[in-house]
Design an enzyme around this catalytic site. Structure first.
Site, PDB file in Angstrom:
ATOM      1  N   TYR A  33      45.712  42.848  44.235  1.00  0.00           N
ATOM      2  CA  TYR A  33      46.739  43.598  43.510  1.00  0.00           C
ATOM      3  C   TYR A  33      48.110  43.032  43.815  1.00  0.00           C
ATOM      4  O   TYR A  33      48.271  42.206  44.725  1.00  0.00           O
ATOM      5  CB  TYR A  33      46.663  45.094  43.848  1.00  0.00           C
ATOM      6  CG  TYR A  33      47.178  45.453  45.227  1.00  0.00           C
ATOM      7  CD1 TYR A  33      46.450  45.126  46.373  1.00  0.00           C
ATOM      8  CD2 TYR A  33      48.401  46.099  45.388  1.00  0.00           C
ATOM      9  CE1 TYR A  33      46.939  45.456  47.631  1.00  0.00           C
ATOM     10  CE2 TYR A  33      48.881  46.430  46.647  1.00  0.00           C
ATOM     11  CZ  TYR A  33      48.154  46.099  47.757  1.00  0.00           C
ATOM     12  OH  TYR A  33      48.624  46.413  49.007  1.00  0.00           O
ATOM     13  N   ARG A  52      51.836  34.686  44.187  1.00  0.00           N
ATOM     14  CA  ARG A  52      50.989  35.219  45.266  1.00  0.00           C
ATOM     15  C   ARG A  52      49.700  35.807  44.693  1.00  0.00           C
ATOM     16  O   ARG A  52      48.631  35.680  45.291  1.00  0.00           O
ATOM     17  CB  ARG A  52      51.757  36.266  46.075  1.00  0.00           C
ATOM     18  CG  ARG A  52      50.974  36.765  47.285  1.00  0.00           C
ATOM     19  CD  ARG A  52      51.801  37.683  48.169  1.00  0.00           C
ATOM     20  NE  ARG A  52      52.152  38.909  47.501  1.00  0.00           N
ATOM     21  CZ  ARG A  52      52.955  39.854  48.017  1.00  0.00           C
ATOM     22  NH1 ARG A  52      53.485  39.688  49.215  1.00  0.00           N
ATOM     23  NH2 ARG A  52      53.230  40.940  47.345  1.00  0.00           N
ATOM     24  N   ARG A 100      25.319  46.809  40.961  1.00  0.00           N
ATOM     25  CA  ARG A 100      25.709  46.634  42.358  1.00  0.00           C
ATOM     26  C   ARG A 100      24.791  45.675  43.099  1.00  0.00           C
ATOM     27  O   ARG A 100      23.570  45.893  43.169  1.00  0.00           O
ATOM     28  CB  ARG A 100      25.728  47.988  43.073  1.00  0.00           C
ATOM     29  CG  ARG A 100      26.329  47.900  44.470  1.00  0.00           C
ATOM     30  CD  ARG A 100      26.387  49.265  45.150  1.00  0.00           C
ATOM     31  NE  ARG A 100      27.096  49.196  46.414  1.00  0.00           N
ATOM     32  CZ  ARG A 100      26.564  48.711  47.552  1.00  0.00           C
ATOM     33  NH1 ARG A 100      25.319  48.286  47.570  1.00  0.00           N
ATOM     34  NH2 ARG A 100      27.285  48.667  48.658  1.00  0.00           N
ATOM     35  N   HIS A 102      25.601  42.495  46.387  1.00  0.00           N
ATOM     36  CA  HIS A 102      26.709  41.866  47.110  1.00  0.00           C
ATOM     37  C   HIS A 102      27.136  40.501  46.554  1.00  0.00           C
ATOM     38  O   HIS A 102      28.323  40.247  46.423  1.00  0.00           O
ATOM     39  CB  HIS A 102      26.378  41.759  48.596  1.00  0.00           C
ATOM     40  CG  HIS A 102      26.440  43.081  49.313  1.00  0.00           C
ATOM     41  ND1 HIS A 102      25.589  44.123  49.030  1.00  0.00           N
ATOM     42  CD2 HIS A 102      27.261  43.520  50.296  1.00  0.00           C
ATOM     43  CE1 HIS A 102      25.881  45.156  49.810  1.00  0.00           C
ATOM     44  NE2 HIS A 102      26.895  44.818  50.587  1.00  0.00           N
ATOM     45  N   LYS A 147      46.222  39.550  49.376  1.00  0.00           N
ATOM     46  CA  LYS A 147      46.624  40.916  49.004  1.00  0.00           C
ATOM     47  C   LYS A 147      45.444  41.595  48.308  1.00  0.00           C
ATOM     48  O   LYS A 147      45.411  41.771  47.095  1.00  0.00           O
ATOM     49  CB  LYS A 147      47.872  40.885  48.116  1.00  0.00           C
ATOM     50  CG  LYS A 147      48.591  42.215  48.083  1.00  0.00           C
ATOM     51  CD  LYS A 147      49.992  42.054  47.555  1.00  0.00           C
ATOM     52  CE  LYS A 147      50.673  43.360  47.266  1.00  0.00           C
ATOM     53  NZ  LYS A 147      50.830  44.257  48.414  1.00  0.00           N
ATOM     54  N   LEU A 205      50.484  39.729  55.620  1.00  0.00           N
ATOM     55  CA  LEU A 205      50.769  39.376  54.237  1.00  0.00           C
ATOM     56  C   LEU A 205      52.137  38.695  54.202  1.00  0.00           C
ATOM     57  O   LEU A 205      53.089  39.184  54.829  1.00  0.00           O
ATOM     58  CB  LEU A 205      50.795  40.640  53.372  1.00  0.00           C
ATOM     59  CG  LEU A 205      50.997  40.346  51.893  1.00  0.00           C
ATOM     60  CD1 LEU A 205      49.710  39.798  51.282  1.00  0.00           C
ATOM     61  CD2 LEU A 205      51.446  41.584  51.135  1.00  0.00           C
TER      62      LEU A 205
END
Ligand code: PMP
Length: 286
Positions: A33, A52, A100, A102, A147, A205
């Site tokens: 995000y 970024r 679902r 992995h 991030k 970050l």
């Protein structure tokens, strides 16, 4: 006025905006995000934020779902439709919607959502009294430079901060050094007048506000040193503050039970804050 969100190519009423239960962002926090501040209807440091974002995607082997230009139009349109003048735009991308499992699905299609909102101006107490930070062991993973939406340790630490009447929790690594806040970078000014913030590595970050404040500090002729600092050093600092896109240069006047300096926001912090606020209103992109 009703709020509007962007979800995978469509602008929807905010209350109807949703993602599928098989979204990997929802199931695995398999996403990234960005938050970009908006001042006077313009974006602050838009290019480095989008750079970024591209880096975070690359590090997680995700693909950008649209061109950079298209993304720039999406955030403008979301801000426009929500009539945001002073606030933030939030942009999130997750790897895919898939049953679902992995491992990555075959041909993942990056999912994208965006929303924007006006923010209330920060309380005057931030600059008059500063804020309190508590400290916690940094139990996050080894790639805090990405991030990612996987923010559970940050969420838990921030909640404890709120319960303690604090604004932020500073995270402390196993060597006793402060890494960063749960949603901000951490800075101190030493008794000798050095401005110190941890250098960027996988443990923090690389904040866009941090980068800008670094440049402004140099322009102001401050002695800036990027290095680790311990919690003990922070508690003995003359001044302390945090930076993030939504909390630009907020003075920290107490860390745990230790009052910092004379307990009031320091002059250097306030000068940097003024300088950054000026930068925000002058250097943003329409
Ligand atoms: N560290 C963390 C963990 C954060 O969540 C944030 C805010 N996104 C920051 C630092 C500050 O980054 P920026 O200045 O780009 O908002």
């Amino acid at each position: 006025m009703s709020r509007v969100a962007y979800v995978n190519g469509r602008y929807l009423p905010h209350r109807a905006a949703s993602v599928h239960i098989d979204d990997r962002g929802y199931q695995f926090a398999d996403g990234v995000y960005e938050v970009v501040a908006i001042v006077g209807g313009r974006f602050v440091d838009e290019a480095p934020h989008l750079d970024r974002l591209e880096r975070s995607l690359k590090e997680l082997r995700m693909t950008m779902p649209m061109t950079r230009r298209a993304l720039e139009s999406v955030i403008r349109e979301v801000a426009r439709r929500n009539r945001v003048r002073d606030g933030i735009v939030y942009l999130q991308m997750s790897r895919a919607v898939a049953p679902r499992d992995h491992p990555f699905p075959r041909n993942p299609k990056t999912q994208i959502v965006a929303w924007a909102r006006n923010n209330k101006p920060p309380p005057a107490s931030h600059t008059e009294d500063g804020v309190k930070a508590i400290t916690m062991p940094d139990i996050r993973w080894g790639r805090c430079d990405i991030k990612s939406t996987a923010l559970l340790p940050n969420v838990l630490a921030k909640q404890l901060a709120r319960e303690a009447g604090a604004y932020e929790a500073w995270l402390v690594d196993e060597n006793g050094n402060v890494t960063e806040g749960t949603s901000s970078n951490a800075w101190i000014i030493t008794p000798k007048g050095e401005l110190v913030t941890r250098s960027t590595d996988n443990a923090i970050l690389s904040g866009i506000t941090r980068l800008t404040v670094r440049e402004l500090a140099k322009e102001e002729g401050l002695r800036l040193v990027e290095r680790s600092f311990s919690l003990a050093e922070a508690k003995g600092a003359r001044e302390a503050f945090v930076t993030s896109a939504s909390s630009p240069v907020v003075p920290v006047t107490q860390i745990d039970n230790q009052v910092i300096g004379n307990g009031k926001p320091g002059s250097t912090t306030l000068k940097l804050r003024e300088r950054y606020l000026r930068y925000m209103s002058e250097a943003s992109t329409a």
